[in-house]
Design a protein around this motif. Structure first.
Motif, PDB file in Angstrom:
ATOM      1  N   ALA A 144       0.806  -1.219   0.000  1.00 34.69           N
ATOM      2  CA  ALA A 144       0.000   0.000   0.000  1.00 34.69           C
ATOM      3  C   ALA A 144       0.841   1.271   0.000  1.00 34.69           C
ATOM      4  CB  ALA A 144      -0.949  -0.017   1.194  1.00 34.69           C
ATOM      5  N   VAL A 145       1.929   1.295   0.736  1.00 35.64           N
ATOM      6  CA  VAL A 145       2.734   2.527   0.819  1.00 35.64           C
ATOM      7  C   VAL A 145       3.301   2.919  -0.547  1.00 35.64           C
ATOM      8  CG1 VAL A 145       4.786   3.598   1.826  1.00 35.64           C
ATOM      9  CG2 VAL A 145       3.218   2.307   3.270  1.00 35.64           C
ATOM     10  N   PRO A 146       3.875   1.992  -1.322  1.00 35.71           N
ATOM     11  CA  PRO A 146       4.353   2.415  -2.652  1.00 35.71           C
ATOM     12  C   PRO A 146       3.230   2.981  -3.527  1.00 35.71           C
ATOM     13  CG  PRO A 146       5.254   0.268  -2.096  1.00 35.71           C
ATOM     14  CD  PRO A 146       4.252   0.602  -1.038  1.00 35.71           C
ATOM     15  N   MET A 147       2.039   2.394  -3.422  1.00 38.21           N
ATOM     16  CA  MET A 147       0.921   2.896  -4.237  1.00 38.21           C
ATOM     17  C   MET A 147       0.505   4.289  -3.788  1.00 38.21           C
ATOM     18  SD  MET A 147      -1.454  -0.468  -5.050  1.00 38.21           S
ATOM     19  CE  MET A 147      -2.261  -0.389  -3.487  1.00 38.21           C
ATOM     20  N   ILE A 148       0.380   4.502  -2.484  1.00 37.93           N
ATOM     21  CA  ILE A 148      -0.065   5.805  -1.997  1.00 37.93           C
ATOM     22  C   ILE A 148       1.007   6.855  -2.255  1.00 37.93           C
ATOM     23  CG2 ILE A 148       0.687   5.672   0.413  1.00 37.93           C
ATOM     24  CD1 ILE A 148      -2.697   6.978  -0.684  1.00 37.93           C
ATOM     25  N   ALA A 149       2.274   6.477  -2.168  1.00 32.05           N
ATOM     26  CA  ALA A 149       3.366   7.423  -2.449  1.00 32.05           C
ATOM     27  C   ALA A 149       3.317   7.870  -3.908  1.00 32.05           C
ATOM     28  CB  ALA A 149       4.719   6.789  -2.124  1.00 32.05           C
ATOM     29  N   GLY A 150       3.060   6.934  -4.804  1.00 35.92           N
ATOM     30  CA  GLY A 150       2.916   7.286  -6.221  1.00 35.92           C
ATOM     31  C   GLY A 150       1.715   8.177  -6.454  1.00 35.92           C
ATOM     32  N   GLN A 151       0.624   7.882  -5.757  1.00 35.26           N
ATOM     33  CA  GLN A 151      -0.589   8.698  -5.877  1.00 35.26           C
ATOM     34  C   GLN A 151      -0.322  10.125  -5.403  1.00 35.26           C
ATOM     35  OE1 GLN A 151      -3.910   7.149  -3.620  1.00 35.26           O
ATOM     36  NE2 GLN A 151      -5.208   8.878  -4.096  1.00 35.26           N
ATOM     37  N   LEU A 152       0.388  10.266  -4.295  1.00 38.00           N
ATOM     38  CA  LEU A 152       0.697  11.606  -3.776  1.00 38.00           C
ATOM     39  C   LEU A 152       1.517  12.405  -4.780  1.00 38.00           C
ATOM     40  CD1 LEU A 152       1.591  10.731  -0.061  1.00 38.00           C
ATOM     41  CD2 LEU A 152      -0.536  11.740  -0.931  1.00 38.00           C
ATOM     42  N   GLU A 153       2.472  11.741  -5.430  1.00 40.30           N
ATOM     43  CA  GLU A 153       3.314  12.440  -6.414  1.00 40.30           C
ATOM     44  C   GLU A 153       2.493  12.833  -7.645  1.00 40.30           C
ATOM     45  OE1 GLU A 153       7.703  11.886  -8.277  1.00 40.30           O
ATOM     46  OE2 GLU A 153       6.339  10.188  -8.610  1.00 40.30           O
ATOM     47  N   VAL A 154       1.715  11.905  -8.168  1.00 41.78           N
ATOM     48  CA  VAL A 154       0.931  12.168  -9.380  1.00 41.78           C
ATOM     49  C   VAL A 154      -0.099  13.267  -9.146  1.00 41.78           C
ATOM     50  CG1 VAL A 154      -0.772  11.146 -10.940  1.00 41.78           C
ATOM     51  CG2 VAL A 154       1.300   9.895 -10.389  1.00 41.78           C
ATOM     52  N   GLN A 155      -0.714  13.266  -7.977  1.00 42.92           N
ATOM     53  CA  GLN A 155      -1.725  14.275  -7.683  1.00 42.92           C
ATOM     54  C   GLN A 155      -1.110  15.567  -7.138  1.00 42.92           C
ATOM     55  OE1 GLN A 155      -4.667  12.501  -5.099  1.00 42.92           O
ATOM     56  NE2 GLN A 155      -5.365  11.104  -6.680  1.00 42.92           N
ATOM     57  N   GLU A 156       0.199  15.610  -7.149  1.00 38.59           N
ATOM     58  CA  GLU A 156       0.955  16.785  -6.693  1.00 38.59           C
ATOM     59  C   GLU A 156       0.555  17.208  -5.285  1.00 38.59           C
ATOM     60  OE1 GLU A 156       0.420  19.672  -9.817  1.00 38.59           O
ATOM     61  OE2 GLU A 156       1.698  18.546 -11.188  1.00 38.59           O
ATOM     62  N   LEU A 157       0.411  16.210  -4.390  1.00 39.49           N
ATOM     63  CA  LEU A 157       0.076  16.475  -3.003  1.00 39.49           C
ATOM     64  C   LEU A 157       1.317  16.542  -2.120  1.00 39.49           C
ATOM     65  CD1 LEU A 157      -3.062  14.168  -2.699  1.00 39.49           C
ATOM     66  CD2 LEU A 157      -3.005  16.658  -2.976  1.00 39.49           C
ATOM     67  N   THR A 158       2.468  16.385  -2.733  1.00 36.25           N
ATOM     68  CA  THR A 158       3.731  16.480  -2.015  1.00 36.25           C
ATOM     69  C   THR A 158       4.787  17.071  -2.938  1.00 36.25           C
ATOM     70  OG1 THR A 158       5.387  15.263  -0.769  1.00 36.25           O
ATOM     71  CG2 THR A 158       4.382  14.106  -2.616  1.00 36.25           C
ATOM     72  N   LYS A 159       5.813  17.638  -2.341  1.00 35.41           N
ATOM     73  CA  LYS A 159       6.915  18.216  -3.119  1.00 35.41           C
ATOM     74  C   LYS A 159       8.055  17.224  -3.278  1.00 35.41           C
ATOM     75  CE  LYS A 159       5.741  22.778  -1.451  1.00 35.41           C
ATOM     76  NZ  LYS A 159       6.036  23.825  -0.496  1.00 35.41           N
ATOM     77  N   VAL A 160       7.970  16.084  -2.608  1.00 36.06           N
ATOM     78  CA  VAL A 160       9.029  15.078  -2.678  1.00 36.06           C
ATOM     79  C   VAL A 160       8.668  14.020  -3.717  1.00 36.06           C
ATOM     80  CG1 VAL A 160       9.702  15.462  -0.267  1.00 36.06           C
ATOM     81  CG2 VAL A 160       8.058  13.670  -0.808  1.00 36.06           C
TER      82      VAL A 160
END
Length: 176
Positions: free
Chosen positions: A141-157
């Motif tokens: 789950a963490v790799p999927m949510i991390a990718g989602q955060l990046e794609v949706q531009e919800l994080t700067k990392v």
């Protein structure tokens, strides 16, 4: 052609006809298809079947079970019908002190999640990571949510950094 050959042919034809008739009857079984659904344009027919293993001596016949009364609002679900959900209902999940500490740690490391639905997803991913650690497997789950955060531009990392940050925060706040 001899009488014997003619007799064998007739018996073979009769046997084949009986076998075919039995197969057709068996296909009918105790399941029925509601033809009303087909006329409504549904691509998935409603199927009902009689209970198996019944000790009843009655003959099995197709019956329809009346739908429970859902009131007069007309919004009750029906076979083959799907209602679209435009906005998720309900309130955000209540936060524990662990959840608050976890989200604060993410915020300190440039993963600031304002949407409570996304927070719920990240918390669930963190808890899945702890379960994966206990079971000696990689978390999914963490790799999927991390990718989602990046794609949706919800994080700067980057997604890789977000994954590392979430795993570390999960291990320090949830994993025991």
């Amino acid at each position: 052609m001899s009488i014997r050959t003619s007799m064998v042919t007739k018996i073979g034809s009769a046997s084949a006809a009986l076998l075919l008739a039995g197969t057709i009857a068996a296909c009918g079984g105790d399941s029925t298809v509601d033809s009303d659904d087909e006329t409504q344009g549904s691509s998935v027919p409603s199927v009902s079947s009689a209970p198996t293993g019944s000790a009843s001596s009655e003959t099995s016949s197709p019956t329809s079970t009346p739908a429970p009364d859902a009131g007069s609002d007309g919004d009750s679900p029906r076979d083959g019908e799907v209602n679209e959900v435009e906005e998720p209902g309900g309130e955000a999940a209540p936060r524990t002190s662990e959840d608050d500490a976890f989200l604060a740690e993410l915020k300190d490391k440039d993963i600031d999640l304002e949407d409570s639905a996304i927070q719920d997803q990240v918390i669930a991913a963190a808890r899945e990571q702890c379960l994966a650690n206990e079971e000696g497997r990689d978390g999914f789950a963490v790799p999927m949510i991390a990718g989602q955060l990046e794609v949706q531009e919800l994080t700067k990392v980057s997604a890789e950094d977000a994954e590392r940050i979430i795993v570390e925060a999960a291990e320090s706040n949830y994993c025991g």
